[in-house]
Design an enzyme around this catalytic site. Structure first.
Site, PDB file in Angstrom:
ATOM      1  N   GLU A 156       0.830  -1.207   0.000  1.00  0.00           N
ATOM      2  CA  GLU A 156       0.000   0.000   0.000  1.00  0.00           C
ATOM      3  C   GLU A 156       0.868   1.263   0.000  1.00  0.00           C
ATOM      4  O   GLU A 156       0.765   2.122   0.875  1.00  0.00           O
ATOM      5  CB  GLU A 156      -0.963  -0.014   1.187  1.00  0.00           C
ATOM      6  CG  GLU A 156      -1.949  -1.164   1.128  1.00  0.00           C
ATOM      7  CD  GLU A 156      -2.939  -1.180   2.288  1.00  0.00           C
ATOM      8  OE1 GLU A 156      -4.005  -1.803   2.148  1.00  0.00           O
ATOM      9  OE2 GLU A 156      -2.637  -0.576   3.346  1.00  0.00           O
ATOM     10  N   GLU A 167      -6.304  -7.723  -1.208  1.00  0.00           N
ATOM     11  CA  GLU A 167      -6.708  -7.746   0.203  1.00  0.00           C
ATOM     12  C   GLU A 167      -8.186  -7.396   0.313  1.00  0.00           C
ATOM     13  O   GLU A 167      -8.696  -6.526  -0.398  1.00  0.00           O
ATOM     14  CB  GLU A 167      -5.929  -6.720   1.038  1.00  0.00           C
ATOM     15  CG  GLU A 167      -4.533  -7.099   1.407  1.00  0.00           C
ATOM     16  CD  GLU A 167      -3.914  -6.091   2.368  1.00  0.00           C
ATOM     17  OE1 GLU A 167      -4.676  -5.470   3.154  1.00  0.00           O
ATOM     18  OE2 GLU A 167      -2.690  -5.920   2.331  1.00  0.00           O
TER      19      GLU A 167
END
Length: 687
Positions: A168, A326
């Site tokens: 991320e 995710e």
């Protein structure tokens, strides 16, 4: 004004679109696995339960830098070697992460200057996520050294399916304001604009007498200034995105020098402006990957999910599947109140991503942690273990995804509607001195997507540089800044017979944030046949009526007709009688202007009219709450039917339900909260 070449934020052109990446036999299924958090005897139980659940891919090593490199240059590979071999023996593929999202404590202690600096000069302490500055040559040197060692050791391991750079990126270090970042920013500006005079012109520095006479006078936005120069702000957002992308590309180059395994990183694409410009990033990934978590207090979680998936498909350009890297089996850990998912939501949400183009379903994480910041984050194997409802649903989902093996590699059938989403426009709208400083970019994006979604009309969410030729309806919500090329592509939509719908605060400024003069919206007023001379933001709790009986809040404009017709007018207040929604017929096409944030019912009605005008129809004729999406492969098409309602729904479908392994047709009933995936008897060809 020199920046070390290793930390340049100047981005090369991306490689041509790569082939479809096959990560598993069928759809990928699994999640982040962190064996370093557990005693060795737990690992055997983990892999046995993974096999029971149907897991075929795990993300490994995301935060393991300090666990492998325990001191400067001292590495303990033994535990990671053993974990990789254990997974491999059990037929589980590995998405191996470069653990550079988490610099080890010894590195932060030796070089505290690598931590990012906030706009107020505060340097982030150790212990957070992505606690590093992308302009730091020290950080990059240590990071690439470890990545190279990782790639040398595992780059040709037979279990390796994918490289996963960092985690991320931008989540925690999206902007850094240190001196190194300032120097890199100046280098980036010189490359983008070519000269200091061009920077002054683009930013309009004659305003307030802030003209720059030397590069060294330019600094990132600093302090708590409530009125930053919009051009400076936008360029720093661009630079910050490029700086992080530059780091991703540096790691990617090291990996590719030692391994033929495809490389990606996990994005965080959703509604609203993103932390970086993911549309430009996706072009540098072998498979576009996304992390998506629904908000527990969102009454339309399934539509938020659909929006994110449609936006992922848009940035992947629809030609190849993407990957849900995710998601959560229940409550995350970072929201105010982290509520569990309702029974059936795990499967329905997961299949929703697959329906809209994902070639897999991955979760954070495999086994719920007992300690650390995310100890209460949900997992595939929760704290309560295999006796839990979550575990039963995880096992059932694995069986469902195995039944959908043949769907892998297929793509969503082409949409004929598109919504343009542009991160730069979002950054521009939400910062600085605007006529209304409370507007949020994601609001109109989701409003218009919801209206089409509820009608069952498939809609791509595409970036500003997308090719629009295949779309019969294009919606442009609050795209405050626009460049000439994008404006030309949008103006061409009605000229070729399509329908263009532009909302308030679109096309007002150029890509440097400078207002386009001659009337709003400057980039589109000619094609719209209407223009605005004044903005009338509404005050808190103020409402203005329209002549269809609805009302609006937050924003209105004084609109003048210049060839267009008024479809709706303001019915009260100082704008009473003035046009609110206009339509300009152009041959067989039309351009619409919506000058206010319409109420939900008014948007629904207008979306219905736009869809009819563009000749759009739902994927199937379905009752409310029944979501239908079709994927198309070389031999078969697959109709995904997801029932979000609390009553059964019957819909036309003919073929074989892969989930139930049973023939259906000419209709099928989808139970409340349930799903069907029908391999259709007659293949629907890609148009």
């Amino acid at each position: 004004m020199t920046v070390p070449e290793a930390v340049s934020a100047i981005i090369p052109e991306p490689d041509p679109a790569p082939p479809v990446v096959r990560l598993a036999e069928g759809l990928a299924y699994g999640g982040d696995y962190n064996p370093e958090q557990w005693a060795r005897e737990v690992w055997d139980e983990d892999v046995a339960l993974m096999r029971e659940a149907g897991v075929n891919l795990v993300t490994l090593g995301v935060f393991a830098w300090g666990t492998v490199e325990t001191a400067n240059g001292v590495r303990d590979w033994a535990w990671l070697d053993e974990a990789i071999e254990l997974l491999h023996r059990n037929g589980i593929g590995i998405d191996l992460a470069t653990p550079t999202a988490a610099p080890p404590s010894w590195l932060l202690a030796a070089h505290p200057e690598i931590a990012p600096v906030l706009a107020d000069g505060y340097r982030e302490p150790a212990g957070g996520r992505n606690a590093w500055c992308p302009a730091s040559p020290v950080y990059r040197r240590y990071a690439l050294r470890h990545v190279d060692a990782l790639a040398e050791r595992y780059g040709r391991h037979p279990a390796l399916r994918l490289w996963h750079v960092g985690n991320e990126l931008g989540g925690g270090n999206a902007r850094c304001h240190c001196e190194l970042s300032a120097a890199a920013f100046r280098e980036w500006l010189a490359h983008r604009h070519g000269s200091l005079q061009a920077v002054n012109e683009a930013w309009g520095t004659a305003q307030w007498g802030h003209r720059f006479g030397a590069w060294e006078e330019i600094a990132p936005p600093l302090g708590r200034h409530g009125a930053p120069n919009p051009g400076l702000y936008l360029d720093y957002e661009r630079y910050s995105s490029d700086a992080l992308l530059s780091h991703y590309l540096a790691e990617k180059a090291v990996l590719q020098a030692r391994s033929d395994v495809p490389v990606t990183t996990n994005l965080m694409v959703g509604a609203g402006a993103q932390v970086v410009d993911y549309a430009s990033w996706a072009k540098h990934t072998a498979v576009a990957a996304n992390d998506h978590y629904t908000l527990v207090d969102d009454p339309l979680r399934e539509q938020d999910l659909a929006f994110a998936a449609d936006r992922m498909r848009g940035i992947a350009e629809g030609r190849r599947p993407w990957l849900l890297m995710e998601s959560s089996t229940g409550g995350p850990s970072w929201q105010r109140r982290n509520r569990a998912k309702d029974p059936g939501e795990i499967a329905r949400h997961s299949l929703g991503h697959v329906a809209r183009g994902s070639d897999g379903v991955m979760f954070f994480q495999w086994r719920a942690s007992t300690a650390g910041a995310e100890q209460f984050h949900s997992a595939m194997l929760p704290h309560s273990g295999t006796r839990s409802r979550v575990w039963r649903e995880v096992v059932a989902l694995g069986a469902n995804l195995k039944a959908l093996k043949e769907v892998q590699g297929s793509v969503v059938e082409p949409a004929r509607a598109a919504i343009v989403a542009d991160d730069l426009a979002g950054w521009a709208l939400q910062h600085g001195l605007k006529p209304h400083r409370g507007l949020r970019y994601g609001r109109e994006l989701r409003t218009w997507h919801r209206a089409l979604w509820q009608r069952g009309i498939l809609c791509d969410v595409v970036p500003a540089d997308a090719d629009l030729d295949g779309y019969d309806l294009v919606v442009v919500p609050t795209m405050l800044v626009v460049d000439d090329a994008a404006a030309e592509r949008l103006r061409a939509v009605p000229a070729r017979g399509g329908t263009l719908a532009v909302t308030y605060l679109s096309g007002v400024c150029d890509r440097d944030g400078r207002v386009l003069t001659g009337g709003f919206p400057g980039a589109f007023r000619d094609v719209l046949g209407a223009w605005t001379d004044e903005f009338y933001p509404l005050q808190e709790r103020e409402r203005t009526d329209l002549d269809d009986g609805s009302d609006v809040e937050d924003w209105t404009e004084r609109v003048h007709l210049d060839g267009a017709e008024a479809v709706l007018r303001y019915a009260s207040g100082s704008l009473a009688g003035a046009p609110a929604v206009t339509r300009n017929g152009i041959g067989e096409g039309a351009a619409w202007y919506v000058s206010a944030p319409l109420a939900e019912a008014a948007v629904d009605a207008l979306a219905g009219r736009l869809a009819a005008e563009a000749g759009l129809e739902p994927v199937v004729d379905a009752p409310p709450g029944l979501e239908a999406v079709r994927r198309v492969g070389p031999e078969h098409s697959y109709l995904f039917l997801l029932n979000h309602a609390d009553t059964d729904a019957t819909v036309a479908a003919d073929g074989h339900d892969l989930l139930a392994d049973a023939a259906v047709g000419p209709e099928t009933t989808v139970p409340a909260g349930g799903a069907r995936v029908v391999r259709e008897a007659v293949r629907r060809a890609r148009e």
